[in-house]
Design a protein around this motif. Structure first.
Motif, short mmCIF file in Angstrom:
data_model
loop_
_atom_site.label_atom_id
_atom_site.label_comp_id
_atom_site.label_asym_id
_atom_site.label_seq_id
_atom_site.Cartn_x
_atom_site.Cartn_y
_atom_site.Cartn_z
N LEU A 1 0.83 -1.20 0.00
CA LEU A 1 0.00 0.00 0.00
C LEU A 1 0.87 1.25 0.00
O LEU A 1 0.63 2.20 -0.77
CB LEU A 1 -0.92 -0.03 1.23
N LEU A 2 1.88 1.26 0.86
CA LEU A 2 2.78 2.41 0.93
C LEU A 2 3.54 2.57 -0.38
O LEU A 2 3.73 3.70 -0.87
CB LEU A 2 3.77 2.22 2.09
N GLY A 3 3.95 1.47 -0.97
CA GLY A 3 4.66 1.53 -2.25
C GLY A 3 3.80 2.12 -3.35
O GLY A 3 4.28 2.90 -4.18
N SER A 4 2.51 1.77 -3.36
CA SER A 4 1.60 2.33 -4.38
C SER A 4 1.42 3.83 -4.19
O SER A 4 1.30 4.58 -5.17
CB SER A 4 0.26 1.61 -4.32
N PHE A 5 1.40 4.27 -2.92
CA PHE A 5 1.28 5.71 -2.66
C PHE A 5 2.53 6.46 -3.15
O PHE A 5 2.44 7.52 -3.77
CB PHE A 5 1.09 5.97 -1.17
N VAL A 6 3.70 5.88 -2.85
CA VAL A 6 4.95 6.55 -3.22
C VAL A 6 5.12 6.61 -4.73
O VAL A 6 5.44 7.66 -5.30
CB VAL A 6 6.15 5.82 -2.57
N ILE A 7 4.91 5.47 -5.40
CA ILE A 7 5.13 5.45 -6.85
C ILE A 7 4.08 6.25 -7.60
O ILE A 7 4.29 6.67 -8.74
CB ILE A 7 5.18 3.99 -7.36
N GLY A 8 2.94 6.51 -6.96
CA GLY A 8 1.89 7.27 -7.62
C GLY A 8 2.04 8.78 -7.49
O GLY A 8 1.27 9.53 -8.11
N ILE A 9 3.01 9.25 -6.71
CA ILE A 9 3.18 10.69 -6.48
C ILE A 9 3.38 11.47 -7.78
O ILE A 9 2.76 12.52 -7.98
CB ILE A 9 4.34 10.94 -5.49
N PRO A 10 4.22 11.02 -8.73
CA PRO A 10 4.42 11.81 -9.96
C PRO A 10 3.27 11.73 -10.96
O PRO A 10 3.33 12.37 -12.01
CB PRO A 10 5.69 11.19 -10.58
N ALA A 11 2.21 10.97 -10.64
CA ALA A 11 1.16 10.71 -11.64
C ALA A 11 0.46 11.97 -12.10
O ALA A 11 0.08 12.09 -13.27
CB ALA A 11 0.15 9.72 -11.07
N LYS A 12 0.28 12.94 -11.22
CA LYS A 12 -0.46 14.14 -11.57
C LYS A 12 0.37 15.13 -12.38
O LYS A 12 -0.18 16.00 -13.06
CB LYS A 12 -0.98 14.83 -10.30
N GLU A 13 1.69 15.02 -12.33
CA GLU A 13 2.55 15.92 -13.08
C GLU A 13 3.12 15.29 -14.35
O GLU A 13 3.45 16.00 -15.30
CB GLU A 13 3.73 16.39 -12.21
N THR A 14 3.24 13.97 -14.39
CA THR A 14 3.87 13.29 -15.52
C THR A 14 2.82 12.55 -16.33
O THR A 14 2.15 11.65 -15.82
CB THR A 14 4.94 12.30 -15.03
N MET A 15 2.67 12.93 -17.57
CA MET A 15 1.68 12.31 -18.44
C MET A 15 1.98 10.82 -18.65
O MET A 15 3.11 10.45 -18.99
CB MET A 15 1.68 13.03 -19.80
N GLY A 16 0.99 10.00 -18.44
CA GLY A 16 1.13 8.57 -18.65
C GLY A 16 1.86 7.83 -17.55
O GLY A 16 2.13 6.62 -17.70
N TRP A 17 2.18 8.50 -16.44
CA TRP A 17 2.90 7.83 -15.37
C TRP A 17 2.08 6.70 -14.75
O TRP A 17 2.64 5.72 -14.25
CB TRP A 17 3.30 8.83 -14.29
N TRP A 18 0.75 6.83 -14.79
CA TRP A 18 -0.09 5.79 -14.20
C TRP A 18 0.13 4.44 -14.88
O TRP A 18 -0.04 3.39 -14.24
CB TRP A 18 -1.56 6.19 -14.28
N ARG A 19 0.53 4.45 -16.14
CA ARG A 19 0.81 3.19 -16.82
C ARG A 19 2.05 2.50 -16.21
O ARG A 19 2.10 1.28 -16.09
CB ARG A 19 1.01 3.42 -18.31
N ILE A 20 3.04 3.31 -15.83
CA ILE A 20 4.22 2.76 -15.16
C ILE A 20 3.82 2.10 -13.84
O ILE A 20 4.35 1.04 -13.48
CB ILE A 20 5.26 3.88 -14.90
N CYS A 21 2.87 2.73 -13.14
CA CYS A 21 2.42 2.18 -11.85
C CYS A 21 1.86 0.78 -12.02
O CYS A 21 2.07 -0.09 -11.15
CB CYS A 21 1.38 3.10 -11.23
N PHE A 22 1.15 0.53 -13.10
CA PHE A 22 0.61 -0.80 -13.33
C PHE A 22 1.69 -1.77 -13.80
O PHE A 22 1.69 -2.95 -13.42
CB PHE A 22 -0.53 -0.74 -14.34
N TRP A 23 2.60 -1.31 -14.64
CA TRP A 23 3.68 -2.18 -15.11
C TRP A 23 4.54 -2.68 -13.94
O TRP A 23 4.97 -3.84 -13.93
CB TRP A 23 4.56 -1.46 -16.12
N VAL A 24 4.79 -1.80 -12.98
CA VAL A 24 5.65 -2.16 -11.85
C VAL A 24 5.09 -3.36 -11.09
O VAL A 24 5.84 -4.23 -10.61
CB VAL A 24 5.82 -0.94 -10.92
#
Length: 474
Positions: A190-213
């Motif tokens: 849960l903590l890891g998902s919060f940390v890796i999701g921090i750049p999602a609002k500033e970086t376009m398409g970052w949410w896709r990286i979150c799922f790949w991880v």
């Protein structure tokens, strides 16, 4: 010699099992020590089984990660996939995953009993890899929903099998500690998902990286489980006594194989292991124990803990607190409480932690209810609200989070343990998916907040009632 002894124990009827064990004990010199306390010199070393438990907790890590991965990314997902502002679609992104978890949990007991615990973990990892890949590459809402459903089926299989596996491969004197490792792994996910999701609002398409991880730990689970021990309990139920003996030696050390078999033979192994039907859980002879387990999981979810995990960003944002920093604090509070629970589980016992957890949750809700009244200033209300939420998460992770699955895996009769735990977890997912679908509608969520502000005593009463029920249990 050991193989013939194991086969004899497994095929004995319940009535003659005690006589057989007593006779065996009389033949042995009084050297067998009970596996009960860490101070006994005859206890197997915990290092033998630790690595196997750690691999199994990867399923719990994935469980926590996928619960929290949409917390920071849902806004950008909805924008990129073209359903921004559609609150029902946003709710489906979460609840579809939980619906898949319900399906997976229903069949998890039958899978674990059918193909074994190790293969069940690998079957849990497969849909998670497929679902994460689909979610990361989708171009529309339907692809996201299908990917989330696949992930959910893996999430549904994982927790019941992890609870079974940890209980069945752990020495009794550290079983509570090892059981808490699954909760800690969930917190780390849960903590890891919060940390890796921090750049999602500033970086376009970052949410896709979150799922790949998330595909990485899933692949590790499938690979490493190939080298882990199978549950000796399952092997004995299948009549594979020689293999069970070898697994006991791997998990406990050669000098503890006989004593472990004696302990295991005291359970109710019989011919009816595979004849248990679902109807017996719903209205038959096992209804009472399954009802207790289901009620325990229902109270766990009705506490509202996952509303905190899903909506901490919205709540902290409305209070003027940066959501990314606040979410990290939620994750840290969850992790801290789980570590304390791990240390205290085998010292204080399950019931003490569970009752203390519900009492602390009642106090934390009282703080938040006080913040919503007109008796405190806006400055104090901010600290009471945020502090109350963090305390709520901390107290949940002390007992209400880790205890139910561990407790049920210990008290359920061995012949129905896998299937009964699956049914109880299915209730958990039904309630969670319903709550998530309702609360992910933002307007309804904020109306619920306003209702809570107008009736704060109802919240206090609810958690006080849970505490009272736990205190009066015999």
């Amino acid at each position: 010699m050991r193989g013939r002894y194991v086969e004899t124990v497994v095929t004995k009827k319940r009535a003659s099992s005690r006589d057989f064990i007593n006779a065996y004990d009389r033949e042995e010199s009084s050297g067998h020590l009970a596996i009960g306390t860490a101070k006994d010199a005859g206890n197997p070393h915990w290092r033998h089984s630790l690595v196997h438990v750690l691999v199994a907790t990867l399923s719990s890590f994935l469980f926590g990660y996928h619960l929290g991965v949409v917390n920071e990314t849902l806004e950008t997902i909805s924008f990129d996939l073209g359903f921004s502002g559609n609150t029902m679609a946003e709710g489906l992104v979460v609840s579809t995953c939980l619906g898949g978890a319900f399906v997976g949990s229903i069949f998890s007991g039958w899978i674990a009993d059918g193909v074994g615990r190790r293969r069940a973990f690998q079957l849990c990892a497969l849909p998670m890899i497929i679902g994460a890949s689909m979610s990361a590459t989708t171009k529309d809402l339907w692809g996201m929903l299908l990917g989330r459903f696949f992930v959910g089926t893996g999430m549904g299989i994982g927790p019941p099998v992890a609870a079974l596996y940890v209980t069945e491969v752990s020495p009794a004197y550290v079983r509570g500690t090892y059981g808490s490792l699954t909760q800690i792994s969930t917190c780390l996910g849960l903590l890891g998902s919060f940390v890796i999701g921090i750049p999602a609002k500033e970086t376009m398409g970052w949410w896709r990286i979150c799922f790949w991880v998330s595909a990485i730990p899933a692949a590790m689970l499938a690979l490493f489980m190939e080298f882990c021990a199978e549950s000796p309990h399952w092997l004995l139920k299948r009549g594979r006594s020689t293999e069970a003996e070898a697994q006991f030696e791997k998990l406990l050390g050669g000098s503890h194989v006989k004593s472990a078999i004696i302990e295991l033979s005291k359970s109710d192994w019989g011919d009816e292991v595979d004849k248990v039907k679902l109807s017996e859980f719903l209205y038959g002879r096992y209804f009472k124990v399954v009802f207790i387990g289901s009620a325990l999981f229902a109270l766990q979810q009705l506490s509202g803990i996952n509303a905190v995990f899903y909506f901490s960003s919205a709540v902290f944002k409305s209070a003027g607190v940066p959501s990314d920093s606040a979410n990290i604090c939620v994750g840290v509070s969850n992790l801290l409480g789980s570590i304390i629970a791990m240390v205290m589980m085998d010292k204080l016992g399950r019931k003490v932690l569970l009752t203390g957890s519900f009492f602390g949750m009642a106090v934390s809700m009282g703080l938040q209810a006080t913040a919503a009244t007109s008796f405190v200033s806006s400055f104090a209300a901010l600290y009471l609200s945020v502090g109350g939420m963090l305390l709520f998460v901390l107290m949940f992770s002390l007992g209400a989070g880790p205890v139910p699955s561990l407790l049920l895996s210990e008290i359920l009769p061995s012949q129905i343990r896998a299937k009964a735990l699956a049914v109880c977890m299915a209730v958990h997912w039904v309630i969670l998916s319903w709550l998530s679908l309702m609360f992910l509608t933002k307007d309804l969520f904020f109306r619920a907040i306003e209702t809570a502000k107008s009736t704060p005593m109802q919240l206090i009463f609810f958690y006080s009632l849970q505490f009272f029920l736990m205190m009066t249990r015999q």
